[in-house]
Write a protein that holds these residues in place. Structure first.
Motif, PDB file in Angstrom:
ATOM      1  N   TRP A 130     -57.911 -34.603 -27.425  1.00  0.00           N
ATOM      2  CA  TRP A 130     -58.478 -35.937 -27.183  1.00  0.00           C
ATOM      3  C   TRP A 130     -59.117 -36.000 -25.794  1.00  0.00           C
ATOM      4  O   TRP A 130     -60.202 -36.558 -25.620  1.00  0.00           O
ATOM      5  CB  TRP A 130     -57.366 -36.980 -27.352  1.00  0.00           C
ATOM      6  N   GLU A 131     -58.481 -35.414 -24.817  1.00  0.00           N
ATOM      7  CA  GLU A 131     -59.055 -35.377 -23.467  1.00  0.00           C
ATOM      8  C   GLU A 131     -60.369 -34.585 -23.466  1.00  0.00           C
ATOM      9  O   GLU A 131     -61.345 -34.981 -22.833  1.00  0.00           O
ATOM     10  CB  GLU A 131     -58.073 -34.734 -22.486  1.00  0.00           C
ATOM     11  N   ALA A 132     -60.368 -33.478 -24.188  1.00  0.00           N
ATOM     12  CA  ALA A 132     -61.581 -32.661 -24.266  1.00  0.00           C
ATOM     13  C   ALA A 132     -62.714 -33.449 -24.921  1.00  0.00           C
ATOM     14  O   ALA A 132     -63.863 -33.418 -24.479  1.00  0.00           O
ATOM     15  CB  ALA A 132     -61.309 -31.378 -25.046  1.00  0.00           C
ATOM     16  N   ALA A 133     -62.357 -34.179 -25.962  1.00  0.00           N
ATOM     17  CA  ALA A 133     -63.359 -34.986 -26.658  1.00  0.00           C
ATOM     18  C   ALA A 133     -63.905 -36.066 -25.731  1.00  0.00           C
ATOM     19  O   ALA A 133     -65.109 -36.348 -25.721  1.00  0.00           O
ATOM     20  CB  ALA A 133     -62.749 -35.608 -27.914  1.00  0.00           C
ATOM     21  N   LYS A 134     -63.019 -36.646 -24.933  1.00  0.00           N
ATOM     22  CA  LYS A 134     -63.483 -37.681 -24.003  1.00  0.00           C
ATOM     23  C   LYS A 134     -64.430 -37.097 -22.966  1.00  0.00           C
ATOM     24  O   LYS A 134     -65.402 -37.735 -22.558  1.00  0.00           O
ATOM     25  CB  LYS A 134     -62.276 -38.345 -23.319  1.00  0.00           C
ATOM     26  N   ARG A 135     -64.154 -35.862 -22.563  1.00  0.00           N
ATOM     27  CA  ARG A 135     -65.050 -35.209 -21.607  1.00  0.00           C
ATOM     28  C   ARG A 135     -66.440 -35.025 -22.198  1.00  0.00           C
ATOM     29  O   ARG A 135     -67.447 -35.272 -21.542  1.00  0.00           O
ATOM     30  CB  ARG A 135     -64.500 -33.833 -21.225  1.00  0.00           C
ATOM     31  N   LEU A 136     -66.466 -34.569 -23.446  1.00  0.00           N
ATOM     32  CA  LEU A 136     -67.767 -34.380 -24.105  1.00  0.00           C
ATOM     33  C   LEU A 136     -68.491 -35.713 -24.214  1.00  0.00           C
ATOM     34  O   LEU A 136     -69.696 -35.820 -23.978  1.00  0.00           O
ATOM     35  CB  LEU A 136     -67.573 -33.758 -25.487  1.00  0.00           C
ATOM     36  N   HIS A 137     -67.723 -36.714 -24.573  1.00  0.00           N
ATOM     37  CA  HIS A 137     -68.302 -38.033 -24.741  1.00  0.00           C
ATOM     38  C   HIS A 137     -68.899 -38.528 -23.436  1.00  0.00           C
ATOM     39  O   HIS A 137     -69.997 -39.087 -23.407  1.00  0.00           O
ATOM     40  CB  HIS A 137     -67.216 -38.994 -25.247  1.00  0.00           C
ATOM     41  N   LYS A 138     -68.200 -38.289 -22.360  1.00  0.00           N
ATOM     42  CA  LYS A 138     -68.674 -38.724 -21.039  1.00  0.00           C
ATOM     43  C   LYS A 138     -69.976 -38.031 -20.657  1.00  0.00           C
ATOM     44  O   LYS A 138     -70.781 -38.580 -19.921  1.00  0.00           O
ATOM     45  CB  LYS A 138     -67.614 -38.413 -19.976  1.00  0.00           C
ATOM     46  N   ARG A 139     -70.150 -36.832 -21.178  1.00  0.00           N
ATOM     47  CA  ARG A 139     -71.386 -36.106 -20.887  1.00  0.00           C
ATOM     48  C   ARG A 139     -72.527 -36.553 -21.802  1.00  0.00           C
ATOM     49  O   ARG A 139     -73.575 -35.921 -21.825  1.00  0.00           O
ATOM     50  CB  ARG A 139     -71.165 -34.611 -21.087  1.00  0.00           C
ATOM     51  N   GLY A 140     -72.266 -37.563 -22.579  1.00  0.00           N
ATOM     52  CA  GLY A 140     -73.333 -38.105 -23.405  1.00  0.00           C
ATOM     53  C   GLY A 140     -73.469 -37.454 -24.767  1.00  0.00           C
ATOM     54  O   GLY A 140     -74.440 -37.698 -25.481  1.00  0.00           O
ATOM     55  N   VAL A 141     -72.533 -36.623 -25.129  1.00  0.00           N
ATOM     56  CA  VAL A 141     -72.607 -35.987 -26.441  1.00  0.00           C
ATOM     57  C   VAL A 141     -72.029 -36.933 -27.489  1.00  0.00           C
ATOM     58  O   VAL A 141     -70.968 -37.526 -27.295  1.00  0.00           O
ATOM     59  CB  VAL A 141     -71.820 -34.664 -26.452  1.00  0.00           C
ATOM     60  N   GLN A 142     -72.733 -37.067 -28.582  1.00  0.00           N
ATOM     61  CA  GLN A 142     -72.303 -38.023 -29.606  1.00  0.00           C
ATOM     62  C   GLN A 142     -71.723 -37.359 -30.845  1.00  0.00           C
ATOM     63  O   GLN A 142     -70.854 -37.909 -31.495  1.00  0.00           O
ATOM     64  CB  GLN A 142     -73.504 -38.884 -30.051  1.00  0.00           C
ATOM     65  N   ASN A 143     -72.283 -36.217 -31.187  1.00  0.00           N
ATOM     66  CA  ASN A 143     -71.919 -35.599 -32.457  1.00  0.00           C
ATOM     67  C   ASN A 143     -71.248 -34.250 -32.231  1.00  0.00           C
ATOM     68  O   ASN A 143     -71.907 -33.275 -31.881  1.00  0.00           O
ATOM     69  CB  ASN A 143     -73.165 -35.433 -33.329  1.00  0.00           C
ATOM     70  N   PHE A 144     -69.961 -34.229 -32.422  1.00  0.00           N
ATOM     71  CA  PHE A 144     -69.231 -32.999 -32.149  1.00  0.00           C
ATOM     72  C   PHE A 144     -67.850 -33.063 -32.791  1.00  0.00           C
ATOM     73  O   PHE A 144     -67.410 -34.118 -33.250  1.00  0.00           O
ATOM     74  CB  PHE A 144     -69.062 -32.802 -30.642  1.00  0.00           C
ATOM     75  N   TYR A 145     -67.202 -31.899 -32.834  1.00  0.00           N
ATOM     76  CA  TYR A 145     -65.778 -31.924 -33.102  1.00  0.00           C
ATOM     77  C   TYR A 145     -65.084 -30.930 -32.188  1.00  0.00           C
ATOM     78  O   TYR A 145     -65.692 -29.970 -31.707  1.00  0.00           O
ATOM     79  CB  TYR A 145     -65.446 -31.647 -34.577  1.00  0.00           C
ATOM     80  N   VAL A 146     -63.840 -31.182 -31.956  1.00  0.00           N
ATOM     81  CA  VAL A 146     -62.990 -30.255 -31.206  1.00  0.00           C
ATOM     82  C   VAL A 146     -61.783 -29.985 -32.080  1.00  0.00           C
ATOM     83  O   VAL A 146     -61.138 -30.919 -32.567  1.00  0.00           O
ATOM     84  CB  VAL A 146     -62.523 -30.846 -29.857  1.00  0.00           C
ATOM     85  N   GLU A 147     -61.515 -28.710 -32.319  1.00  0.00           N
ATOM     86  CA  GLU A 147     -60.388 -28.355 -33.175  1.00  0.00           C
ATOM     87  C   GLU A 147     -59.530 -27.320 -32.462  1.00  0.00           C
ATOM     88  O   GLU A 147     -60.036 -26.372 -31.875  1.00  0.00           O
ATOM     89  CB  GLU A 147     -60.915 -27.766 -34.491  1.00  0.00           C
ATOM     90  N   ALA A 148     -58.239 -27.533 -32.479  1.00  0.00           N
ATOM     91  CA  ALA A 148     -57.322 -26.536 -31.916  1.00  0.00           C
ATOM     92  C   ALA A 148     -56.149 -26.385 -32.863  1.00  0.00           C
ATOM     93  O   ALA A 148     -55.460 -27.353 -33.169  1.00  0.00           O
ATOM     94  CB  ALA A 148     -56.836 -26.964 -30.527  1.00  0.00           C
ATOM     95  N   GLY A 149     -55.984 -25.195 -33.352  1.00  0.00           N
ATOM     96  CA  GLY A 149     -54.862 -24.913 -34.243  1.00  0.00           C
ATOM     97  C   GLY A 149     -54.779 -25.837 -35.444  1.00  0.00           C
ATOM     98  O   GLY A 149     -53.691 -26.185 -35.885  1.00  0.00           O
ATOM     99  N   GLY A 150     -55.916 -26.225 -35.963  1.00  0.00           N
ATOM    100  CA  GLY A 150     -55.903 -27.061 -37.164  1.00  0.00           C
ATOM    101  C   GLY A 150     -55.808 -28.553 -36.904  1.00  0.00           C
ATOM    102  O   GLY A 150     -55.770 -29.343 -37.841  1.00  0.00           O
ATOM    103  N   ASP A 151     -55.768 -28.955 -35.653  1.00  0.00           N
ATOM    104  CA  ASP A 151     -55.810 -30.377 -35.309  1.00  0.00           C
ATOM    105  C   ASP A 151     -57.204 -30.703 -34.798  1.00  0.00           C
ATOM    106  O   ASP A 151     -57.791 -29.930 -34.036  1.00  0.00           O
ATOM    107  CB  ASP A 151     -54.759 -30.711 -34.257  1.00  0.00           C
ATOM    108  N   ILE A 152     -57.705 -31.847 -35.228  1.00  0.00           N
ATOM    109  CA  ILE A 152     -59.149 -32.079 -35.102  1.00  0.00           C
ATOM    110  C   ILE A 152     -59.477 -33.457 -34.545  1.00  0.00           C
ATOM    111  O   ILE A 152     -58.884 -34.450 -34.950  1.00  0.00           O
ATOM    112  CB  ILE A 152     -59.802 -31.980 -36.509  1.00  0.00           C
ATOM    113  N   GLN A 153     -60.422 -33.495 -33.630  1.00  0.00           N
ATOM    114  CA  GLN A 153     -61.047 -34.767 -33.259  1.00  0.00           C
ATOM    115  C   GLN A 153     -62.521 -34.660 -33.612  1.00  0.00           C
ATOM    116  O   GLN A 153     -63.198 -33.732 -33.177  1.00  0.00           O
ATOM    117  CB  GLN A 153     -60.898 -35.044 -31.759  1.00  0.00           C
ATOM    118  N   THR A 154     -63.003 -35.611 -34.378  1.00  0.00           N
ATOM    119  CA  THR A 154     -64.418 -35.611 -34.700  1.00  0.00           C
ATOM    120  C   THR A 154     -65.095 -36.777 -34.002  1.00  0.00           C
ATOM    121  O   THR A 154     -64.464 -37.763 -33.643  1.00  0.00           O
ATOM    122  CB  THR A 154     -64.665 -35.765 -36.210  1.00  0.00           C
ATOM    123  N   ASN A 155     -66.373 -36.633 -33.849  1.00  0.00           N
ATOM    124  CA  ASN A 155     -67.162 -37.728 -33.310  1.00  0.00           C
ATOM    125  C   ASN A 155     -68.543 -37.685 -33.952  1.00  0.00           C
ATOM    126  O   ASN A 155     -69.133 -36.614 -34.083  1.00  0.00           O
ATOM    127  CB  ASN A 155     -67.286 -37.598 -31.789  1.00  0.00           C
TER     128      ASN A 155
END
Lengths: 187, 238
Positions: free
Chosen positions: B95-120
């Motif tokens: 979730w922290e990683a996703a927030k970092r991406l979001h702060k950089r202005g990225v809108q469409n992404f996912y971050v997955e670690a060991g089968g746990d996922i945050q999408t945007n």
């Protein structure tokens, strides 16, 4: 707005609730499964009396005969047929016509309830709440206590064409590649 | 954390974004890995004075405390007198990683670690991200396909890296009868910590998920039967 379970049940439960009668909390194992397969559409094992007003629920359990105007996508109080005690009447399922049925919006004073039911092959294959009361904490409480909310199905393999895999030990890309090639061989 | 991490960013070619995310995960691993003798958590477990704990560590351990309260004690990071916050850190870090991406202005992404996922946002096809739930009995198979927009999806099970979840109320016994529990939440932090706790509850876990606002779940039991919460269908694609 979601919560796929018979709306009438909630309304009925509310009445029961307000009358101060205690009812059992549904067990997880109870096949309240409206979703799929085998279990021929138990419309929830509601021990409840019916909510008189508000026809919302899934295709009437008392079925077709009582409900001639039961056409797909009929948005109205189709199911006047008070589906009292749905369990008992579920056997007569096969009379349903295929299609999607949207019930009318029912006002359960603590919020609106509206149901959509999908019939396929004469069976209920899905019930969805288009509207569902969850604004007041009290109604949330009631719903959570009262609904046989969980549904069940047998797991079965789906296409492996997905972006990401949950529960993965390795990345989904590798997974897709791997299974994709396996399927190619199987084709 | 010893697990694969995948990041896909649709709307940027900037590989620095990815490097930043992976760098962040490396920091997290260095701080929270109980397998590393020099990680902060290992040093804490070896008696590091509380005054020397980092602010971030205090924050994370505080989140662990809160989660323990919210889950009736089922989420417990203390085993045999040692702290292991990894049941929360993974989701938190994603979730922290996703927030970092979001702060950089990225809108469409996912971050997955060991089968746990945050999408945007959306995937490269401009569609919601599709997330498959792995068959706990057969890792080559998907048993459910979800469409996920801006949510987190976490799966707890005995089949990932061995039995890494246990019931604090009955130490030593693996949670009975549940093969895997997938939780969808408003973000991966919420989904992961509650998936971890609910899995430890055994078959009651899915009821806990149903009762908890903002969470939906899909549990696969020993019989290959899936039990899912009332709002879960909303995410189901196939």
């Amino acid at each position: 707005m979601k919560k796929p379970i018979i709306g009438i049940f909630i309304l009925g439960t509310l009445i029961v609730y307000s009358a101060g009668i205690r009812h059992e909390q549904p067990k997880i194992s109870a096949p309240s499964s409206l979703t799929t397969n085998d279990s021929s559409t138990t419309a929830g094992d509601s021990p409840t009396p019916t909510a008189s007003s508000s026809g919302s629920a899934a295709p009437p359990t008392n079925t077709s005969s009582s409900n001639p105007s039961n056409s797909p996508a009929a948005t109205s109080s189709t199911s006047k047929t008070n589906s009292t005690r749905s369990t008992s009447s579920t056997k007569s399922v096969s009379g349903y016509k295929d299609g999607s049925y949207t019930g009318s919006v029912a006002d359960a004073y603590y919020g609106n309830v509206q149901i959509k039911a999908t019939i396929s092959g004469g069976k209920i294959t899905g019930v969805t709440f288009l509207q569902y009361p969850h604004t007041h904490s009290t109604s949330v409480y009631i719903n959570q206590q009262a609904m046989p909310y969980l549904q069940q199905e047998a797991i079965k393999a789906q296409s492996s064409n997905v972006n990401i895999v949950s529960g993965a030990t390795y990345t989904s890309q590798a997974f897709i590649k791997s299974l994709g090639s396996a399927l190619a061989q199987a084709a | 954390m010893g697990m694969p991490i995948t990041v896909e960013v649709v709307d940027s070619d900037d590989t620095k974004l990815l490097a930043d995310v992976f760098g962040f995960f490396r920091e997290v691993d260095n701080r929270y890995s109980t397998y590393k003798a020099d990680s902060e958590i290992s040093r804490i477990n070896n008696g590091l004075a509380k005054t020397a704990w980092s602010a971030e560590m205090r924050g994370v351990l505080h989140l662990c405390d809160i989660t323990k309260q919210q889950t009736n004690g089922y989420f417990d990071i203390e085993h045999d007198g040692r702290l292991d916050p990894s049941g929360l850190v993974k989701g938190w870090a994603i979730w922290e990683a996703a927030k970092r991406l979001h702060k950089r202005g990225v809108q469409n992404f996912y971050v997955e670690a060991g089968g746990d996922i945050q999408t945007n946002g959306k995937n490269a096809e401009r569609q919601p991200w599709t997330v498959g739930i792995r068959n706990p009995f057969n890792p080559d198979e998907i048993v459910k396909v979800l469409r996920i927009r801006n949510e987190g999806v976490a799966t707890s099970g005995t089949y990932i890296r061995g039995e890494h979840i246990y019931n604090p109320h009955q130490p030593g016994t693996p949670p009975a009868e549940v093969q895997s529990l997938t939780v969808v939440g408003k973000n991966i932090y919420e989904a992961d910590r509650f998936a971890t706790a609910a899995f430890a509850m055994g078959k009651d876990g899915i009821n806990f998920i149903e009762r908890t606002d903002g969470l939906e779940g899909y549990m696969v039991d020993d019989n290959g039967t899936a039990t899912f919460t009332s709002g879960f269908q909303e995410y189901v694609y196939a």
